[in-house]
Scaffold this active site. Structure first.
Site, PDB file in Angstrom:
ATOM      1  N   MET A  60     -33.462  65.620 -16.084  1.00 38.86           N
ATOM      2  CA  MET A  60     -32.558  65.840 -16.562  1.00 38.86           C
ATOM      3  C   MET A  60     -32.869  66.837 -17.922  1.00 38.86           C
ATOM      4  SD  MET A  60     -29.897  63.416 -19.109  1.00 38.86           S
ATOM      5  CE  MET A  60     -29.522  61.823 -17.777  1.00 38.86           C
ATOM      6  N   LEU A  76     -24.379  69.504 -19.147  1.00 33.76           N
ATOM      7  CA  LEU A  76     -24.446  68.295 -19.104  1.00 33.76           C
ATOM      8  C   LEU A  76     -22.462  67.751 -18.265  1.00 33.76           C
ATOM      9  CD1 LEU A  76     -26.497  65.034 -20.877  1.00 33.76           C
ATOM     10  CD2 LEU A  76     -24.014  64.857 -19.440  1.00 33.76           C
ATOM     11  N   LEU A  82     -23.202  64.353 -12.344  1.00 33.01           N
ATOM     12  CA  LEU A  82     -23.504  63.589 -13.410  1.00 33.01           C
ATOM     13  C   LEU A  82     -22.286  62.341 -13.744  1.00 33.01           C
ATOM     14  CD1 LEU A  82     -25.701  62.233 -14.757  1.00 33.01           C
ATOM     15  CD2 LEU A  82     -25.577  64.040 -16.794  1.00 33.01           C
ATOM     16  N   ARG A 100     -18.163  66.288 -29.350  1.00 30.74           N
ATOM     17  CA  ARG A 100     -19.513  65.123 -29.260  1.00 30.74           C
ATOM     18  C   ARG A 100     -20.847  66.069 -30.186  1.00 30.74           C
ATOM     19  NH1 ARG A 100     -20.323  60.308 -26.387  1.00 30.74           N
ATOM     20  NH2 ARG A 100     -22.059  60.210 -26.917  1.00 30.74           N
ATOM     21  N   TYR A 108     -30.233  63.629 -32.766  1.00 26.95           N
ATOM     22  CA  TYR A 108     -31.839  64.335 -32.732  1.00 26.95           C
ATOM     23  C   TYR A 108     -32.120  64.291 -33.542  1.00 26.95           C
ATOM     24  CZ  TYR A 108     -31.035  64.273 -27.731  1.00 26.95           C
ATOM     25  OH  TYR A 108     -30.754  65.011 -26.513  1.00 26.95           O
ATOM     26  N   SER A 115     -35.665  66.641 -28.743  1.00 25.72           N
ATOM     27  CA  SER A 115     -36.746  65.214 -27.363  1.00 25.72           C
ATOM     28  C   SER A 115     -37.869  65.572 -27.375  1.00 25.72           C
ATOM     29  CB  SER A 115     -35.490  65.722 -25.952  1.00 25.72           C
ATOM     30  OG  SER A 115     -36.500  64.729 -25.567  1.00 25.72           O
ATOM     31  N   ARG A 149     -32.397  70.318 -16.062  1.00 25.41           N
ATOM     32  CA  ARG A 149     -31.231  69.931 -15.119  1.00 25.41           C
ATOM     33  C   ARG A 149     -30.074  71.132 -16.552  1.00 25.41           C
ATOM     34  NH1 ARG A 149     -27.162  72.074 -13.573  1.00 25.41           N
ATOM     35  NH2 ARG A 149     -25.270  70.731 -11.516  1.00 25.41           N
ATOM     36  N   CYS A 186     -27.065  60.097  -6.974  1.00 23.08           N
ATOM     37  CA  CYS A 186     -26.644  61.067  -6.164  1.00 23.08           C
ATOM     38  C   CYS A 186     -26.351  61.934  -7.876  1.00 23.08           C
ATOM     39  CB  CYS A 186     -25.280  61.251  -5.968  1.00 23.08           C
ATOM     40  SG  CYS A 186     -25.403  60.022  -3.997  1.00 23.08           S
ATOM     41  N   HIS A 257     -30.017  53.607 -17.416  1.00 25.70           N
ATOM     42  CA  HIS A 257     -28.600  54.337 -17.578  1.00 25.70           C
ATOM     43  C   HIS A 257     -27.522  54.108 -17.149  1.00 25.70           C
ATOM     44  CE1 HIS A 257     -26.681  57.604 -18.573  1.00 25.70           C
ATOM     45  NE2 HIS A 257     -27.379  58.042 -19.438  1.00 25.70           N
ATOM     46  N   GLU A 337     -32.699  58.027 -25.250  1.00 25.13           N
ATOM     47  CA  GLU A 337     -31.757  56.736 -25.577  1.00 25.13           C
ATOM     48  C   GLU A 337     -32.635  55.542 -25.614  1.00 25.13           C
ATOM     49  OE1 GLU A 337     -31.916  59.423 -23.520  1.00 25.13           O
ATOM     50  OE2 GLU A 337     -29.518  59.676 -22.272  1.00 25.13           O
ATOM     51  N   GLU A 341     -30.984  55.497 -28.969  1.00 26.10           N
ATOM     52  CA  GLU A 341     -29.831  54.448 -29.077  1.00 26.10           C
ATOM     53  C   GLU A 341     -30.966  52.957 -29.277  1.00 26.10           C
ATOM     54  OE1 GLU A 341     -26.905  53.091 -24.739  1.00 26.10           O
ATOM     55  OE2 GLU A 341     -28.249  55.398 -24.937  1.00 26.10           O
ATOM     56  N   CYS A 393     -24.131  59.271   0.817  1.00 28.21           N
ATOM     57  CA  CYS A 393     -22.655  57.757  -0.177  1.00 28.21           C
ATOM     58  C   CYS A 393     -21.854  57.722   1.135  1.00 28.21           C
ATOM     59  CB  CYS A 393     -22.771  57.498  -0.890  1.00 28.21           C
ATOM     60  SG  CYS A 393     -24.124  58.549  -2.409  1.00 28.21           S
ATOM     61  N   CYS A 396     -18.902  59.096  -0.507  1.00 30.74           N
ATOM     62  CA  CYS A 396     -18.951  61.311  -0.565  1.00 30.74           C
ATOM     63  C   CYS A 396     -18.129  61.817  -0.042  1.00 30.74           C
ATOM     64  CB  CYS A 396     -20.737  61.219   0.016  1.00 30.74           C
ATOM     65  SG  CYS A 396     -21.225  63.018  -0.480  1.00 30.74           S
ATOM     66  N   CYS A 401     -23.515  68.804  -1.364  1.00 32.02           N
ATOM     67  CA  CYS A 401     -24.512  67.316  -1.233  1.00 32.02           C
ATOM     68  C   CYS A 401     -24.730  67.092   0.817  1.00 32.02           C
ATOM     69  CB  CYS A 401     -23.579  65.980  -1.569  1.00 32.02           C
ATOM     70  SG  CYS A 401     -24.551  64.723  -1.232  1.00 32.02           S
TER      71      CYS A 401
END
Length: 417
Positions: A60, A76, A82, A100, A108, A115, A149, A186, A257, A337, A341, A393, A396, A401
Site C-alpha cells: 500500500m 487511497l 480498497l 481527513r 503522521y 511513514s 499503490r 482483492c 486491518h 496503523e 493507531e 470471488c 465479483c 479483475c
C-alpha cells in the site's frame, strides 16, 4: 491492508521452524546489515537474458512526509478495490480525503513526520535479494524494486524504472510481483495487481507483446514457516516482559486491518487467510495463551468486519483483563496503523503498562530469510501464479479483475516457452 492448502504452489513445501534457526544470518539493525558479506556462488543467468531477475515488492505504501499526506489519501479513497463507494466514488472519495487530510497529517507528525514503510520495504527487498543471489544463483542477480499503490514509488514509477534498466520494451526479461500482504485480499493484493496490469498495458502494450517482461506473481504466503517463526519469536520476546506466574494468562490480540462487510460478503478470502496465519502462529507457540483475532482501521459509517481492536481492548479492561498483547498479524513492517493507531490510540489512551504491542517484523533476519525462501521456491517452480489466484470471488462483478487475472495466468506460457 493468506490457508496454506491449496492456496499456492508454495504450499507444497513445508519447512520446519528449525530451518530458520539452523543457519545464522547477521543481525540487521535499521539500514545496516552484513548480509552483503555472505559468500555467493558464481552467477549463472538461466533464461534471464543476462539482466537477472527483478523482484518487485508490492504494498500500500505511506506518505514519507506530512506534505505527501493529501496525495496519498486522494489515491487511497479513489481506489474502489480498497474502499468501494459505488458510482459516487469519484465524488465521495475526494470529499472524504480532503476532510481527513488535516487529521491524518497530525497523526503522521506524531510518529515522526511520515511513514517508515518505504524505508523498511527498501531494506527488506534489498537484503532479501542479496540472500537470494546466494541461494538461487541460476536466477541471479536479483534486482530489488518497490511499487506502492498510493505513495511514491508508485507502480508507474517502478515500471518505468524497469524499462530503463533494460527489462521489457523489446528486451524481454523476468520479473516477480511479490505481494507484501501475506494474506490475499482483492482490496490489497488484488488492487496492486490490477494496477500493475494496467501499467503493463500502457507502457508495453496489451496481450502478447514480443520482448515484453515475463511476469509471475507471489500472491499469498499466510502460513510460510519463516513468517510464522518471525511472528512467534517476537511474541515470545514480548511475553518475557510479564512475570512468570502470570505470563500464560496474558491474552494475545492478533490485530489485522479490517474490511468492509460488502467485500467480505462477496467472498473475499482475506478473513480466512488471516485466521490461518493466527492458527499457525498459535500452533508454533503451543497454544499456551488465550487469544482472539480482532480488526482495526475501520473508515466511514458502513459495516466493517469486527470485533474492532479498540473496542476489544476497552471491553477486556472493563472485565478486569488488563494483561494484553497486541500483535499486528497482517503487516510486515511498522506504519501508521502500528505506530499511531495501536501504540498511541489503542494502547496509549489506556494508560496501562500491562497492555503492550509486539515488535513489527521490520528488519527481522528470520523474516528476511523467509522472504528469500518464498522467492526461491517460486522461481524453482516456475509458475505464473497460484491456482487460488485464478478463482474469482463468488460475488465479483469487476471486469478489471477478470482481465487482470486472465493476464497473469496467461504468463505461464511465456515462462515455459
Amino acid at each position: 491492508m493468506a490457508l496454506r492448502q491449496p492456496l499456492t504452489q508454495l504450499s507444497k513445501r513445508t519447512l520446519p521452524s528449525q530451518f530458520f534457526r539452523s543457519t545464522s544470518i547477521p543481525a540487521i539493525h535499521q539500514h545496516r546489515s552484513n548480509l552483503a558479506s555472505i559468500s555467493t556462488p558464481p552467477v549463472v543467468n538461466n533464461g534471464t537474458n543476462g539482466k537477472g531477475t527483478a523482484i518487485v515488492f508490492m504494498n500500500m505504501g505511506g506518505p514519507s512526509t506530512t506534505a505527501d499526506v493529501g496525495n496519498f489519501l486522494s489515491r487511497l479513497f479513489a481506489d474502489g478495490d480498497l474502499i468501494p463507494l459505488g458510482r459516487l466514488q469519484n465524488y465521495i472519495g475526494p470529499l472524504i480525503s480532503r476532510r481527513r487530510t488535516p487529521k491524518i497529517i497530525k497523526q503522521y507528525a506524531a510518529i515522526g513526520g511520515g511513514s517508515p514503510i518505504r524505508k523498511w520495504s527498501e531494506l527488506q527487498s534489498s537484503e532479501m535479494c542479496k540472500l537470494l543471489d546466494s541461494i538461487s544463483p541460476s536466477t541471479a542477480p536479483h534486482r530489488p524494486y518497490v511499487a506502492f499503490r498510493y505513495a511514491d514509488p508508485l507502480t508507474e514509477e517502478m515500471y518505468t524504472k524497469l524499462l530503463a534498466d533494460g527489462f521489457g520494451g523489446g528486451n524481454g526479461g523476468r520479473a516477480v510481483a511479490f505481494t507484501q500482504y501475506p494474506q490475499y485480499s482483492c482490496s490489497t493484493t488484488g488492487s496492486s495487481l490490477n494496477e500493475l496490469w494496467r501499467w503493463r498495458g500502457r507502457l508495453e502494450g496489451k496481450g502478447d507483446v514480443e520482448g515484453a517482461i515475463k511476469w509471475s506473481v507471489i500472491d499469498r504466503w499466510p502460513t510460510h514457516p519463516g513468517l510464522v517463526e518471525a511472528f512467534a519469536r517476537n511474541i515470545e520476546a514480548k511475553l518475557q516482559e510479564y512475570p512468570p506466574e502470570t505470563r500464560n494468562n496474558v491474552v494475545l490480540l492478533y490485530s489485522a486491518h479490517s474490511l468492509p462487510m460488502s467485500v467480505v460478503n462477496r467472498g473475499d478470502p482475506y478473513p480466512a487467510e488471516v485466521a490461518a496465519t493466527v492458527h499457525a502462529v498459535n500452533t508454533r507457540l503451543g497454544f499456551k495463551n488465550p487469544y482472539r483475532l480482532v480488526w482495526q482501521s475501520q473508515v466511514g459509517p458502513s459495516a466493517w468486519l469486527g470485533a474492532q481492536t479498540s473496542d476489544t481492548v476497552e471491553n477486556y479492561i472493563k472485565k478486569g483483563q488488563t494483561d494484553l498483547v497486541l500483535i499486528p498479524i497482517a503487516f510486515t513492517s511498522d506504519h501508521i496503523e502500528t505506530l499511531y493507531e495501536l501504540d498511541q490510540e489503542v494502547i496509549g489512551e489506556t494508560g496501562l503498562d500491562s497492555i503492550k504491542r509486539v515488535e513489527s517484523l521490520n528488519g527481522s533476519e528470520v523474516f528476511i530469510k523467509a522472504l528469500a525462501d518464498i522467492a526461491k521456491t517460486h522461481l524453482e517452480e516456475n509458475v505464473a501464479c497460484s491456482q487460488q489466484m485464478g478463482l474469482r470471488c463468488p460475488g465479483c462483478v469487476s471486469e478489471k479483475c477478470v482481465e487482470s487475472k486472465k493476464f497473469f495466468a496467461s504468463q505461464q506460457k511465456e515462462l515455459t516457452a
